[in-house]
Design a protein around this motif. Structure first.
Motif, short mmCIF file in Angstrom:
data_model
loop_
_atom_site.label_atom_id
_atom_site.label_comp_id
_atom_site.label_asym_id
_atom_site.label_seq_id
_atom_site.Cartn_x
_atom_site.Cartn_y
_atom_site.Cartn_z
N MET A 27 -0.74 11.22 -3.03
CA MET A 27 -2.47 10.91 -4.00
C MET A 27 -2.68 8.67 -3.91
O MET A 27 -3.42 8.40 -4.09
N VAL A 28 -1.34 8.41 -3.88
CA VAL A 28 -1.53 6.75 -4.14
C VAL A 28 -2.19 6.39 -2.53
O VAL A 28 -3.01 4.58 -2.86
N ALA A 29 -2.25 7.11 -1.80
CA ALA A 29 -2.79 5.90 -0.58
C ALA A 29 -4.52 6.41 -1.17
O ALA A 29 -5.16 4.93 -0.03
N GLY A 30 -5.14 7.20 -1.62
CA GLY A 30 -6.24 7.02 -1.40
C GLY A 30 -6.92 6.44 -2.72
O GLY A 30 -8.47 6.19 -2.86
N MET A 31 -5.51 5.77 -3.74
CA MET A 31 -6.11 5.02 -4.34
C MET A 31 -5.73 4.11 -5.25
O MET A 31 -5.84 3.14 -5.92
N PRO A 33 -7.05 0.80 -4.80
CA PRO A 33 -7.95 -0.61 -4.75
C PRO A 33 -7.79 -0.32 -6.55
O PRO A 33 -7.45 -0.58 -7.32
N ALA A 34 -7.94 1.17 -6.86
CA ALA A 34 -8.05 1.80 -8.40
C ALA A 34 -6.36 1.27 -9.44
O ALA A 34 -6.65 0.30 -10.20
N LEU A 35 -5.23 1.32 -8.30
CA LEU A 35 -4.29 1.53 -8.89
C LEU A 35 -3.68 -0.32 -8.97
O LEU A 35 -3.03 -0.53 -10.21
N ALA A 36 -4.17 -0.70 -7.97
CA ALA A 36 -4.79 -1.96 -8.36
C ALA A 36 -4.82 -3.00 -9.30
O ALA A 36 -3.85 -3.67 -10.03
N ASP A 37 -5.96 -2.81 -9.35
CA ASP A 37 -6.68 -3.31 -11.17
C ASP A 37 -6.29 -2.60 -12.45
O ASP A 37 -6.14 -3.79 -13.36
N ALA A 38 -5.40 -1.55 -12.11
CA ALA A 38 -5.34 -1.14 -13.51
C ALA A 38 -3.61 -1.47 -13.84
O ALA A 38 -3.82 -1.95 -15.65
N PHE A 39 -3.26 -2.46 -13.30
CA PHE A 39 -2.19 -2.66 -13.26
C PHE A 39 -1.48 -4.17 -13.30
O PHE A 39 -0.65 -5.02 -12.98
N SER A 40 -2.57 -4.71 -12.62
CA SER A 40 -3.19 -6.25 -12.22
C SER A 40 -1.48 -6.85 -11.50
O SER A 40 -0.70 -7.54 -11.54
N VAL A 41 -1.72 -6.01 -10.25
CA VAL A 41 -0.51 -5.93 -9.30
C VAL A 41 -1.27 -6.23 -7.46
O VAL A 41 -2.78 -5.41 -7.64
N SER A 42 -0.56 -6.62 -6.81
CA SER A 42 -0.91 -6.63 -5.30
C SER A 42 -1.18 -5.13 -4.84
O SER A 42 -0.85 -4.07 -5.29
N ALA A 44 0.57 -4.68 -1.74
CA ALA A 44 1.47 -4.25 -1.49
C ALA A 44 2.61 -3.29 -2.56
O ALA A 44 3.55 -2.49 -1.82
N GLN A 45 2.46 -3.90 -3.99
CA GLN A 45 3.01 -3.24 -4.95
C GLN A 45 2.41 -1.99 -5.24
O GLN A 45 3.38 -1.00 -5.20
N VAL A 46 1.60 -1.73 -4.96
CA VAL A 46 0.59 0.20 -4.95
C VAL A 46 1.54 0.58 -3.78
O VAL A 46 2.09 1.76 -4.31
N GLY A 47 0.99 0.16 -2.38
CA GLY A 47 2.25 0.53 -1.93
C GLY A 47 3.41 1.02 -1.63
O GLY A 47 4.27 2.09 -1.53
N ASN A 48 4.52 -0.42 -2.16
CA ASN A 48 5.57 0.48 -2.68
C ASN A 48 5.86 1.46 -4.15
O ASN A 48 6.75 2.36 -3.89
N GLY A 342 12.37 7.58 5.39
CA GLY A 342 12.20 6.59 7.11
C GLY A 342 10.80 6.35 6.26
O GLY A 342 9.77 4.90 5.97
N LEU A 343 10.03 7.22 5.49
CA LEU A 343 8.85 7.36 4.92
C LEU A 343 9.06 5.75 4.20
O LEU A 343 8.11 4.55 4.26
N ALA A 344 9.70 5.50 2.58
CA ALA A 344 10.14 4.76 2.14
C ALA A 344 10.26 3.04 3.16
O ALA A 344 9.76 2.63 2.65
N PHE A 345 11.25 3.18 4.25
CA PHE A 345 11.47 2.22 4.59
C PHE A 345 9.89 1.59 5.29
O PHE A 345 9.54 0.48 5.43
N GLY A 346 9.23 2.53 6.02
CA GLY A 346 7.81 2.05 6.61
C GLY A 346 7.40 1.78 5.49
O GLY A 346 6.16 0.53 5.73
N SER A 347 6.79 2.01 4.54
CA SER A 347 5.99 1.31 3.23
C SER A 347 5.55 0.31 3.34
O SER A 347 4.85 -0.80 2.82
N TRP A 348 7.58 0.46 2.57
CA TRP A 348 7.87 -1.16 2.45
C TRP A 348 7.84 -2.31 2.93
O TRP A 348 6.76 -3.50 3.51
N ALA A 349 8.13 -2.19 4.19
CA ALA A 349 7.70 -2.72 6.00
C ALA A 349 6.50 -2.83 5.96
O ALA A 349 6.06 -4.40 6.04
N GLY A 350 5.80 -2.12 5.64
CA GLY A 350 4.16 -2.87 5.88
C GLY A 350 3.58 -2.94 4.75
O GLY A 350 3.11 -4.79 4.11
#
Length: 392
Positions: A27-31, A33-42, A44-48, A342-350
């Protein structure tokens, strides 16, 4: 009794349980921008946050499974206990006031989820006769396939209208419902009734099984290197209006279901061919998506082509694992863990490539590279199969 007779209702309950677990993961993939604004992070950090969840699944899942097996705890009791742990961690995530608390809660959710998914598969196999096992497992796996179709778009819609916390609490309530129903409806089993740890470890000592694991990890890693960042890519790079993101995610999920249906019908007979062609299409789709520029239809065609492959190759991946080893709880959970590594590595590397200034589309190249690596892992197995066929 006909092979097409009605399956036990508990099989569908296990599918719903996996649906709730996978929706929380993605579900994080669909939100973003909202999570980045809510926690003042990038971004990439939300992707993490996806990567942290997957990392918990990859590392913690097998360790907890070994602990449960060593103590002889029954599959039902283990499943209920881990679902309760998942609900508590989900509630902490929904109420989190800091990024670190949210990240830590998602790690615990990931650990619980890995064990629960593996146990759902194992419990499912025990609920039906062997000749109905394939059909029952496909129903349980439908929970995974339906998550992108229903779960992710629904949580995205709820986030856009009521905020991200409402989406998080929605998933917690669903998981709580599954926990209560599972405790009441699943048949009881005595402690020590499952195969002992030593036997399940012995089942994993073969090269074909680990070769299948590696390919599976690369397939899902390639998929989520791209999918983790699809929302900002679609909005900022392709020019899609935010209100159309949820419908596009739903369309992507429909492609998942369609691809899963086709793969499921052909996997037993053409297992390696399906995996090979699926990976080849992924390389082309991800490369095309990265190069599509502002050509809307080309972007969307590549995006949907990824949906037709990627996660939709799961039946063929599972068939390959089941052919390589007896699918006990440890084999199933280890498969889940390698996939999520593999999912974790892909998300992190992206996220790393975005932070390095390579642009929002750079994760697509990470995905293409991982898909190509997955394709290369099939060269030796296919060559060996052909050699064996010629000898026969």
């Amino acid at each position: 009794m006909s092979s097409r007779s009605t399956l036990p209702s508990t099989v569908y309950l296990l599918g719903l349980t996996i649906f709730s677990l996978v929706t929380a993961e993605f579900m994080v993939a669909g939100m973003m921008p909202a999570l980045a604004d809510a926690f003042s992070v990038s971004l990439a950090q939300v992707g993490n946050l996806i990567a942290f969840y997957a990392l918990g699944m990859a590392i913690g899942g097998p360790l907890v499974t070994v602990l449960l097996l060593s103590r002889g705890i029954s599959n039902k009791r283990s499943l209920i206990a881990l679902l309760i742990c998942y609900v508590v961690a989900g509630a902490i995530a929904a109420a989190a006031q800091s990024y670190l608390v949210l990240a830590a809660a998602r790690v615990v959710m990931g650990i619980s989820s890995a064990v629960c998914i593996g146990l759902c598969m194992t419990v499912c196999a025990a609920l039906v006769t062997p000749e109905r096992r394939g059909r029952a497992v496909s129903v349980v796996l439908a929970g995974l396939m339906l998550s992108p179709v229903v779960g992710v778009p629904l949580t995205t819609w709820v986030e856009q209208h009521f905020g991200w916390r409402a989406s998080a609490w929605l998933v917690v309530v669903l998981a709580m419902l599954c926990t209560v129903l599972a405790s009441k409806r699943l048949p009881a089993s005595a402690n020590g009734s499952e195969p002992p740890l030593r036997q399940q470890v012995a089942d994993m000592k073969n090269a074909p099984l680990w070769a299948a694991y590696v390919t599976s990890g690369l397939i899902i890693g390639a998929t989520f290197a791209a999918f983790s960042y699809c929302t900002p890519i679609l909005i900022q790079e392709v020019g899609v209006a935010p209100k159309f993101v949820a419908p596009l995610l739903a369309l992507y999920g429909v492609a998942n279901v369609l691809g899963n249906w086709v793969v499921g019908r052909l996997a037993d007979r053409y297992m390696m061919a399906i995996v090979g062609w699926g990976l080849a299409i992924m390389v082309l789709a991800l490369s095309g998506f990265a190069l599509a520029g502002h050509h809307l239809w080309l972007n969307l065609m590549c995006f949907l082509a990824l949906g037709l492959t990627g996660v939709a190759l799961n039946p063929a991946m599972v068939a390959r694992v089941m052919k390589a080893a007896e699918p006990g709880a440890l084999v199933n959970i280890m498969h889940t863990s390698v996939i999520t590594a593999g999912l974790a590595f892909g998300s992190w590397a992206g996220g790393v490539t975005i932070d390095a200034g390579l642009g929002l589309r750079s994760p697509l190249w990470v995905g293409a590279a991982m898909a190509l690596a997955g394709l290369l892992t099939l060269v030796r197995p296919i060559a060996m199969r052909r050699s064996q066929a010629l000898c026969d």
